[in-house]
Design an enzyme around this catalytic site. Structure first.
Site, PDB file in Angstrom:
ATOM      1  N   GLU A 127      -3.823  19.927 -29.475  1.00 40.91           N
ATOM      2  CA  GLU A 127      -4.602  20.099 -28.305  1.00 40.91           C
ATOM      3  C   GLU A 127      -5.784  21.365 -28.428  1.00 40.91           C
ATOM      4  O   GLU A 127      -5.041  22.573 -28.507  1.00 40.91           O
ATOM      5  CB  GLU A 127      -3.779  20.461 -26.930  1.00 40.91           C
TER       6      GLU A 127
ATOM      7  N   LYS B  39       3.727  22.160 -17.237  1.00 40.85           N
ATOM      8  CA  LYS B  39       3.240  21.416 -18.593  1.00 40.85           C
ATOM      9  C   LYS B  39       2.179  22.635 -19.558  1.00 40.85           C
ATOM     10  O   LYS B  39       2.335  22.673 -20.472  1.00 40.85           O
ATOM     11  CB  LYS B  39       2.180  20.315 -18.374  1.00 40.85           C
TER      12      LYS B  39
ATOM     13  N   ASP C 112      13.840  22.358 -32.007  1.00 40.32           N
ATOM     14  CA  ASP C 112      14.084  21.240 -31.438  1.00 40.32           C
ATOM     15  C   ASP C 112      13.382  20.954 -30.078  1.00 40.32           C
ATOM     16  O   ASP C 112      13.889  21.659 -28.982  1.00 40.32           O
ATOM     17  CB  ASP C 112      15.663  21.006 -31.049  1.00 40.32           C
TER      18      ASP C 112
ATOM     19  N   HIS D 223     -12.855  23.487 -22.580  1.00 39.21           N
ATOM     20  CA  HIS D 223     -12.219  22.373 -23.125  1.00 39.21           C
ATOM     21  C   HIS D 223     -13.111  21.632 -23.676  1.00 39.21           C
ATOM     22  O   HIS D 223     -12.946  21.046 -24.898  1.00 39.21           O
ATOM     23  CB  HIS D 223     -11.649  21.711 -21.813  1.00 39.21           C
TER      24      HIS D 223
HETATM   25  C1  MEV Z   1      -3.327  21.200 -19.858  1.00 43.21           C
HETATM   26  O1  MEV Z   1      -3.066  20.925 -21.232  1.00 43.21           O
HETATM   27  C2  MEV Z   1      -2.700  22.104 -19.159  1.00 43.21           C
HETATM   28  C3  MEV Z   1      -3.219  22.526 -17.683  1.00 43.21           C
HETATM   29  O2  MEV Z   1      -3.361  21.363 -17.006  1.00 43.21           O
HETATM   30  C4  MEV Z   1      -2.217  23.387 -16.997  1.00 43.21           C
HETATM   31  C5  MEV Z   1      -2.437  23.457 -15.753  1.00 43.21           C
HETATM   32  O3  MEV Z   1      -3.104  22.992 -14.957  1.00 43.21           O
HETATM   33  O4  MEV Z   1      -1.588  24.648 -15.172  1.00 43.21           O
HETATM   34  C6  MEV Z   1      -4.536  23.273 -17.844  1.00 43.21           C
END
Ligand code: MEV
Length: 408
Positions: A69, A247, A263, A361
């Site tokens: 990413e 995430k 792992d 991004h």
């Molecule tokens: C993207 O990989 C991760 C985000 O979505 C995390 C978040 O929303 O806090 C930017």
């Protein structure tokens, strides 16, 4: 490997080029790859980037991160730079302690069996420790026994749990071997039948706690601080937002884990089960404003990682990544990973609470689209920049631009 790949090629119509790409195992020698898992036909590589500016417990680290990413390595580095203003990240840990579970069914007197198991604790721990004299000689090994009585869909179950200090190993092998070894003894004591004997990935005795203070001026002022605190409150209140919040933390944690041969399934399972321990899915971080108006971030999560055993030892690229990082113990690796998780979460929330993540991004994303549309060399940036300027970052536009620039 070659023979297997040829069979797959025939069956699936892979081209010579495609087969060659798969056959290339990158930094992993093919004989090592072939021993690591089964039916190996080749490998798949991810880019490894180095996150900079990390100061963790007063030590500077270069942090290898492997992932697909864009923006993540840059965001971590930028967040770590801002954290340095107030001294970087302070991280503590609860030690490398894992839990091994033994499931006993058909127990006539579950509470009585619990008492009997606890009375035989020393014998059970001794049997467990006989399995790994090396670990014991290094100060690790089975240290305690906990016994649960569960009421389940299939009636009551007695579950003795071995509490094992796994030292510099992630510990799955050591713990599973111990759990299997003590099972006959457990059957004898309880009169029941043992089915499962396995480590728990809810590694809540192997926690890391990271804290960082972000100077309000360094991160964009009071409004940014407030925005991040609001973002945290949103994640705390809503599991849909919380999944994405967590995430973002795992973007950092897992990228370091991949680079260092860990792992990652165990880490994800541990993180999300820990996030749900109250019965509600919650953020792994907390964000608050302190008395001076600065932003304080805290992360607490399980971090089951190891330096001995597994790919951390057998994968030469992982070994090199661990050397770059310069960590000497498994828990030091865990602490750096916690700092990266906190940094990554900060970076995401800061971007989301201000300009949004798409601008940064999309610039990087545009380069990927340019490549997939056929741009090579200098043309990649030319196509990407043009798409960003036009705010049209799309494959069809990239194709048009590649054609246009190729002609000129
Ligand atoms: C993207 O990989 C991760 C985000 O979505 C995390 C978040 O929303 O806090 C930017």
């Amino acid at each position: 490997m070659e023979e297997r790949l040829n069979i797959v090629k025939k069956l699936t119509g892979l081209s010579e080029d495609e087969a060659r790409t798969i056959a290339n195992t990158g930094g992993l020698p093919s004989d090592v790859a072939d021993r690591m898992i089964e039916n190996v036909v080749g490998g798949i590589a991810f880019p490894m980037g180095i996150a900079v500016n990390f100061k963790v417990n007063d030590r500077d680290y270069l942090v290898p991160m492997a992932l697909e990413e864009p923006s993540v390595v840059a965001a971590a580095s930028n967040a770590a730079k801002m954290a340095r203003v107030k001294g970087g990240f302070n991280v503590t840990n609860t030690g490398p302690v894992m839990i091994g579970q033994i499931q006993v069914v058909d127990v006539r007197d579950p509470q009585g069996s619990k008492t009997k198991l606890l009375a035989k604790k020393d014998d059970i721990l001794k049997k467990a420790n006989e399995q790994d004299p090396m670990l014991v000689s290094l100060g690790g090994g089975a240290k305690d026994l906990n016994v649960k009585v569960l009421s389940t869909l299939k009636g009551p179950m007695v579950v003795p749990e071995l509490i094992v200090n796994t030292g510099d190993a992630m510990g799955a092998n050591a713990v599973n071997t111990m759990a299997e070894a003590v099972a006959p003894m457990v059957e004898e004591i309880t009169g029941g039948k043992v089915f499962l004997r396995i480590i728990s990935n809810l590694a809540d005795k192997r926690l890391v706690r990271a804290i960082a203070v972000f100077d309000k001026e360094a991160i964009g002022g009071e409004e940014t601080v407030d925005g991040i605190v609001y973002a945290y409150a949103f994640a705390d209140a809503d599991p849909y937002r919380c999944a994405t919040h967590n995430k973002g933390i795992m973007n950092g944690v897992i990228a370091v884990a991949i680079a260092c041969g860990q792992d990652i399934r165990a880490l994800e399972a541990g993180a999300h089960s820990y996030a749900s321990r109250s019965g509600k899915y919650k953020p792994l971080t907390v964000w608050e404003k302190d008395a001076e108006g600065n932003l304080v971030g805290k992360l607490e999560m399980p971090m089951a990682v190891g330096l001995v055993g597994g790919a951390a030892k057998t994968h030469p690229a992982a070994r090199a990544a661990i050397k770059i990082l310069g960590v000497k113990t498994a828990m030091e690796l865990a602490e750096v990973m916690a700092a990266v998780g906190l940094a990554q979460n900060f970076a995401a929330l800061r971007a989301l609470a201000t300009e949004g993540i798409q601008r940064g991004h999309m610039k990087l994303h545009a380069r990927n689209i340019a490549v997939s549309a056929g741009a090579t060399g200098k043309m990649i940036d030319k196509v990407a920049n043009k798409m960003v300027d036009e705010k049209r970052i799309r494959f069809d536009r990239a194709k048009e631009l590649v054609e246009e620039f190729s002609k000129s």
